[in-house]
Design a protein around this motif. Structure first.
Motif, short mmCIF file in Angstrom:
data_model
loop_
_atom_site.label_atom_id
_atom_site.label_comp_id
_atom_site.label_asym_id
_atom_site.label_seq_id
_atom_site.Cartn_x
_atom_site.Cartn_y
_atom_site.Cartn_z
N UNK A 286 0.85 -1.08 -0.05
CA UNK A 286 0.09 0.28 -0.09
C UNK A 286 0.91 1.38 0.16
N UNK A 287 1.97 1.37 0.89
CA UNK A 287 2.73 2.38 0.96
C UNK A 287 3.49 2.70 -0.29
N UNK A 288 3.96 1.52 -1.07
CA UNK A 288 4.91 1.55 -2.06
C UNK A 288 3.96 2.07 -3.16
N UNK A 289 2.57 1.67 -3.30
CA UNK A 289 1.81 2.07 -4.49
C UNK A 289 1.36 3.99 -4.45
N UNK B 297 4.46 5.48 -5.82
CA UNK B 297 4.29 5.43 -7.27
C UNK B 297 3.18 6.09 -7.93
N UNK B 298 2.15 6.12 -7.41
CA UNK B 298 1.08 6.64 -7.98
C UNK B 298 1.22 8.45 -7.96
N UNK B 299 1.69 8.90 -6.86
CA UNK B 299 1.76 10.20 -6.66
C UNK B 299 2.93 10.59 -7.56
N UNK B 300 4.07 9.86 -7.81
CA UNK B 300 5.25 10.20 -8.57
C UNK B 300 4.77 10.18 -10.03
N UNK B 301 4.06 9.32 -10.44
CA UNK B 301 3.66 9.05 -11.77
C UNK B 301 2.67 10.03 -12.30
N UNK B 302 1.90 10.71 -11.26
CA UNK B 302 0.87 11.63 -11.58
C UNK B 302 1.49 13.08 -11.68
N UNK B 303 2.51 13.35 -10.99
CA UNK B 303 3.18 14.46 -11.02
C UNK B 303 3.88 14.42 -12.23
#
Length: 352
Positions: free
Chosen positions: A88-91, A94-100
């Motif tokens: 969960x923490x890894x996702x 990853x989701x925050x950075x890919x969105x940025x």
């Protein structure tokens, strides 16, 4: 040209980059580099790709050209981690950075034993630009070899033996385990139980080595009976903690290789009427949300999982851009993040 002889738009664009790659006998990434006039392509390979493009009448769409130019990426994340808290923490990272980064994250589970090849193939069919591998797949020879064969950029996360050709983000697991074991000894513990992680992860061996090295440095004897096998799951932690506490002379402290197994050790202690930490100290590893969800809250090693995922995305995008531009690879392909020991309420000196 009459309407009867014009090639319909659907027919013109039916060929995909995978079809071109298959016909030319190269990877989709190589086709992308040829389309973008990348310098890192041999002339013979370039001619094969251009011939395949001509034969298939392949015309990349505007979206595909943007993708190839490195401004909008498709990043695959292949996972099979047994710890929901860690994943969960890894996702989140990853989701925050890919969105940025204006990138698309494609998450693919690989939960069936022996299903690595199918999961990798499924990701490759989506025309991804690169792949992030959290543990344990970051240590999977089959997964790594398949992605290397496909010439896809890879970031291996939390592995102790990242291949030279891949990018990696990790912490010093040996030093972190050494630090926690030394802390427990400083509290006065002399019989320190250790619950190992799954043997399919190099981090498990690194943490065990750190535990043993700390005992040696402190001139404490290593007792194999104080080491119990775990698999990074809560259930395996229950079994391992039970094994340790059933010893004729049980440990006064248990150091588990992740928070899930440490939480399980606290449960076993509570079932036996043992006060944590007055009668048994329990410490974990990772500092996931679970560490502050149990009672007492866990003293643990903070592995910056969310930040490591963000850094993995940034590394991967830098590598993809470099490949597309025919530029040298990223300057620092192996990143070592900082860990921290976090003290809470689950540790104390041994009771009289």
């Amino acid at each position: 040209m009459s309407s009867q002889t014009r090639v319909p738009r659907k027919q013109r664009s039916s060929a995909k980059i995978d079809d071109v790659a298959r016909l030319a006998g190269v990877s989709p990434m190589t086709v992308s580099r040829v389309i973008n006039k990348g310098a890192n392509v041999r002339e013979e390979t370039r001619r094969k790709v251009e011939a395949a493009i001509a034969e298939l009448n392949y015309a990349p769409s505007a979206a595909a050209r943007i993708l190839a130019g490195g401004e909008d990426f498709r990043i695959g994340l292949l996972h099979s981690n047994p710890s929901f808290a860690y994943l969960s923490e890894f996702l989140v990272g990853a989701l925050e950075e890919t969105s940025t980064a204006n990138a698309q994250l494609l998450v693919e589970p690989c939960n069936e034993e022996g299903g690595e090849a199918g999961a990798v193939e499924k990701l490759l069919r989506t025309r991804i630009d690169g792949v992030i591998l959290p543990p344990p797949l970051s240590d999977s020879p089959a997964v790594l070899e398949a992605l290397r064969h496909a010439d896809v950029p890879v970031v291996a996360v939390a592995t102790g033996r990242a291949p030279e050709w891949a990018l990696s983000v990790s912490i010093d697991d040996r030093e972190a385990a050494f630090t926690m074991t030394h802390h427990l000894a400083a509290l006065g513990h002399r019989r320190i139980g250790f619950i190992t992680g799954h043997p399919n992860q190099t981090a498990s061996a690194e943490r065990l080595d750190g535990y043993r090295e700390a005992l040696s440095a402190l001139h404490l004897p290593f007792d194999p009976a104080l080491v119990a096998q775990g698999y990074f799951t809560y259930r395996s932690g229950l079994e391992a903690a039970t094994q340790l506490l059933d010893l004729d002379t049980p440990p006064s402290a248990i150091f588990a290789s992740n928070d899930d197994m440490a939480a399980a050790a606290i449960t076993v202690a509570h079932r036996r009427g043992l006060d944590v930490p007055r009668q048994l100290t329990v410490c974990g590893y990772d500092d996931t949300a679970l560490a502050v969800s149990v009672w007492p809250e866990l003293t643990t090693i903070r592995q910056p999982t969310t930040d490591m995922a963000r850094r993995a995305v940034r590394l991967l995008i830098d590598e993809i851009r470099a490949r597309n531009a025919g530029a040298p690879a990223v300057e620092h392909p192996h990143v070592v993040a900082e860990f921290k020991m976090v003290r809470r309420d689950s540790d104390a000196g041994p009771s009289a």
